[in-house]
Design a protein around this motif. Structure first.
Motif, PDB file in Angstrom:
ATOM      1  N   TRP A 135       0.829  -1.208   0.000  1.00  0.00           N
ATOM      2  CA  TRP A 135       0.000   0.000   0.000  1.00  0.00           C
ATOM      3  C   TRP A 135       0.863   1.257   0.000  1.00  0.00           C
ATOM      4  N   GLU A 136       1.933   1.246   0.800  1.00  0.00           N
ATOM      5  CA  GLU A 136       2.823   2.407   0.882  1.00  0.00           C
ATOM      6  C   GLU A 136       3.515   2.642  -0.455  1.00  0.00           C
ATOM      7  N   LEU A 137       3.951   1.579  -1.093  1.00  0.00           N
ATOM      8  CA  LEU A 137       4.562   1.725  -2.417  1.00  0.00           C
ATOM      9  C   LEU A 137       3.572   2.323  -3.412  1.00  0.00           C
ATOM     10  N   GLU A 138       2.339   1.849  -3.379  1.00  0.00           N
ATOM     11  CA  GLU A 138       1.303   2.390  -4.271  1.00  0.00           C
ATOM     12  C   GLU A 138       1.059   3.867  -3.985  1.00  0.00           C
ATOM     13  N   ARG A 139       0.957   4.206  -2.704  1.00  0.00           N
ATOM     14  CA  ARG A 139       0.715   5.601  -2.307  1.00  0.00           C
ATOM     15  C   ARG A 139       1.850   6.496  -2.780  1.00  0.00           C
ATOM     16  N   ASN A 140       3.094   6.047  -2.604  1.00  0.00           N
ATOM     17  CA  ASN A 140       4.248   6.833  -3.039  1.00  0.00           C
ATOM     18  C   ASN A 140       4.297   6.970  -4.544  1.00  0.00           C
ATOM     19  N   ARG A 141       3.914   5.917  -5.258  1.00  0.00           N
ATOM     20  CA  ARG A 141       3.924   5.977  -6.712  1.00  0.00           C
ATOM     21  C   ARG A 141       2.861   6.961  -7.211  1.00  0.00           C
ATOM     22  N   GLU A 142       1.705   6.967  -6.559  1.00  0.00           N
ATOM     23  CA  GLU A 142       0.635   7.902  -6.947  1.00  0.00           C
ATOM     24  C   GLU A 142       1.018   9.350  -6.695  1.00  0.00           C
ATOM     25  N   THR A 143       1.698   9.610  -5.572  1.00  0.00           N
ATOM     26  CA  THR A 143       2.075  10.983  -5.251  1.00  0.00           C
ATOM     27  C   THR A 143       3.250  11.481  -6.093  1.00  0.00           C
ATOM     28  N   SER A 144       4.049  10.555  -6.633  1.00  0.00           N
ATOM     29  CA  SER A 144       5.195  10.985  -7.428  1.00  0.00           C
ATOM     30  C   SER A 144       4.852  11.137  -8.908  1.00  0.00           C
TER      31      SER A 144
END
Length: 129
Positions: A119-128
């Motif tokens: 989930w954290e990887l997905e969240r970081n990918r979305e914000t970047s």
């Protein structure tokens, strides 16, 4: 000893064997008892830290003509989830549980930790993006 590589040299020493090959990954088994391999280790040995002698993986791979595999984190998480599921259903694991094995952290905790990481990887990918 096993190495996982994206590319390998056309010819490997007689102490190194390709065990499996997929589209993007070679699994290479090394007979680390073989005198030829031991000789190479001695030749490549260097000080890898203050007072610590060893062989750097990049030096060994370079000498063998191997490019190490560095799978992305999503792929590693998927592999870990699969392995954890296999552990949870393994008869030996079930037998340990039946015999009273009660760890502080269990299989479900490990699965949850990996899900949170995903989930954290997905969240970081979305914000970047």
């Amino acid at each position: 000893m096993k190495l996982y590589a994206r590319t390998i040299a056309q010819t490997l020493p007689n102490w190194a064997t390709v065990v499996t090959k997929s589209a993007d990954l070679f699994e290479v088994e090394i007979n680390d008892e073989h005198p030829g391999f031991q000789s190479l280790l001695e030749e490549l040995e260097t000080e890898i830290g203050p007072g610590i002698m060893g062989v750097k993986a990049e030096d060994l791979c370079s000498r063998l003509g191997i490019e190490m595999s560095n799978p992305n984190l999503h792929h590693l998480i998927e592999q870990a989830q699969t392995l954890i599921s296999e552990i949870a259903t393994h008869p030996d694991y079930k037998q340990l549980l039946e015999a009273g094995y009660q760890p502080d952290l269990n299989i479900a905790d490990a699965q949850t930790a990996l899900t949170y990481l995903e989930w954290e990887l997905e969240r970081n990918r979305e914000t970047s993006v």
